[in-house]
Structures are given as C-alpha cells and as structure tokens.
Design a protein around this motif. Structure first.
Motif, short mmCIF file in Angstrom:
data_model
loop_
_atom_site.label_atom_id
_atom_site.label_comp_id
_atom_site.label_asym_id
_atom_site.label_seq_id
_atom_site.Cartn_x
_atom_site.Cartn_y
_atom_site.Cartn_z
N LEU A 20 0.83 -1.21 0.00
CA LEU A 20 0.00 0.00 0.00
C LEU A 20 0.86 1.26 0.00
CD1 LEU A 20 -2.91 1.20 0.30
CD2 LEU A 20 -2.52 1.14 2.76
N ASN A 21 1.94 1.22 0.76
CA ASN A 21 2.82 2.38 0.88
C ASN A 21 3.97 2.39 -0.11
OD1 ASN A 21 1.59 3.86 3.15
ND2 ASN A 21 1.96 1.93 4.22
N GLY A 22 4.06 1.35 -0.93
CA GLY A 22 5.11 1.29 -1.95
C GLY A 22 6.51 1.26 -1.37
N VAL A 23 6.68 0.51 -0.28
CA VAL A 23 7.98 0.42 0.38
C VAL A 23 8.51 -1.01 0.29
CG1 VAL A 23 7.52 2.36 1.92
CG2 VAL A 23 6.89 0.05 2.64
N PRO A 24 9.81 -1.19 0.46
CA PRO A 24 10.39 -2.54 0.37
C PRO A 24 9.88 -3.47 1.48
CG PRO A 24 12.11 -0.86 0.22
CD PRO A 24 10.84 -0.16 0.60
N LYS A 25 9.96 -4.75 1.19
CA LYS A 25 9.57 -5.78 2.15
C LYS A 25 10.28 -5.54 3.48
CE LYS A 25 9.88 -10.71 3.04
NZ LYS A 25 10.42 -11.99 2.64
N GLY A 26 9.51 -5.64 4.55
CA GLY A 26 10.08 -5.51 5.89
C GLY A 26 10.02 -4.11 6.47
N THR A 27 9.71 -3.12 5.66
CA THR A 27 9.69 -1.74 6.14
C THR A 27 8.63 -1.55 7.23
OG1 THR A 27 10.46 -0.92 4.00
CG2 THR A 27 9.38 0.67 5.46
N THR A 28 7.42 -2.04 6.99
CA THR A 28 6.36 -1.89 7.98
C THR A 28 6.68 -2.68 9.24
OG1 THR A 28 4.75 -1.54 6.20
CG2 THR A 28 3.87 -2.06 8.38
N PHE A 29 7.26 -3.86 9.09
CA PHE A 29 7.63 -4.67 10.25
C PHE A 29 8.64 -3.93 11.13
CE2 PHE A 29 10.48 -7.82 12.23
CZ PHE A 29 9.57 -8.39 13.11
#
Length: 89
Positions: A20-29
């Motif tokens: 949704l935010n167009g960020v790399p894997k793991g960013t939200t984590f």
C-alpha cells in the motif's frame, strides 16, 4: 485493498501495508517493532503459527501475507494510523 477480517476487526497484514505504501519488504515490520504505543488486541492482532494454521495458510496462498511468514501480525485501522504518525506521514 482487501481487508483481512479476523475476530471482528478489519485488518491489513504487514505485506499489504508494504504494498500500500510502496515500500520494500520488511519496512512496515521494522516500524512496527519500534512503535511501543501499539496495544495488542486494539491496534494489532498477533497470531502464532499454531493458533490458526489453516487461516494463515489460506492467507499465504491468497498472497495476503509474505510466503515465509510464520507468525502473523495484523494491524487495525487505529494501529495503522499510529504507525503513520510515527513515520511522519
């Protein structure tokens, strides 16, 4: 974006939020791990692998969580807003 409805909450997985935010894997984590203000049961739901294995498998197969996900974190709308505040968005 399709919500994951679990225990009466409309939630999004960490994978969905990365997308949704167009960020790399793991960013939200990584942001989630730094946010001490989040309360389990209100801002997020934590599902251990053995708590709901069939549901987790179904989410994995549907592409709603990352393929290697073992334990699942689902963020509620309030939890997502808190993360956005922390991220300065």
């Amino acid at each position: 974006m399709q919500f994951i409805t679990y225990q009466g909450h409309n939630t999004l997985s960490l994978r969905q939020l990365d997308q949704l935010n167009g960020v790399p894997k793991g960013t939200t984590f990584r942001l989630f791990k730094r946010c001490d203000a989040l309360q389990e049961g209100q801002d997020f739901l934590y599902l251990a692998a053995d708590a709901a294995p069939e549901q987790i498998r179904a989410w994995r197969e549907a592409g709603l969580i990352y393929p290697a996900t073992v334990n699942v974190v689902l963020l509620t709308e309030t939890g997502y807003r808190k993360l956005q505040t922390m991220a300065g968005r």
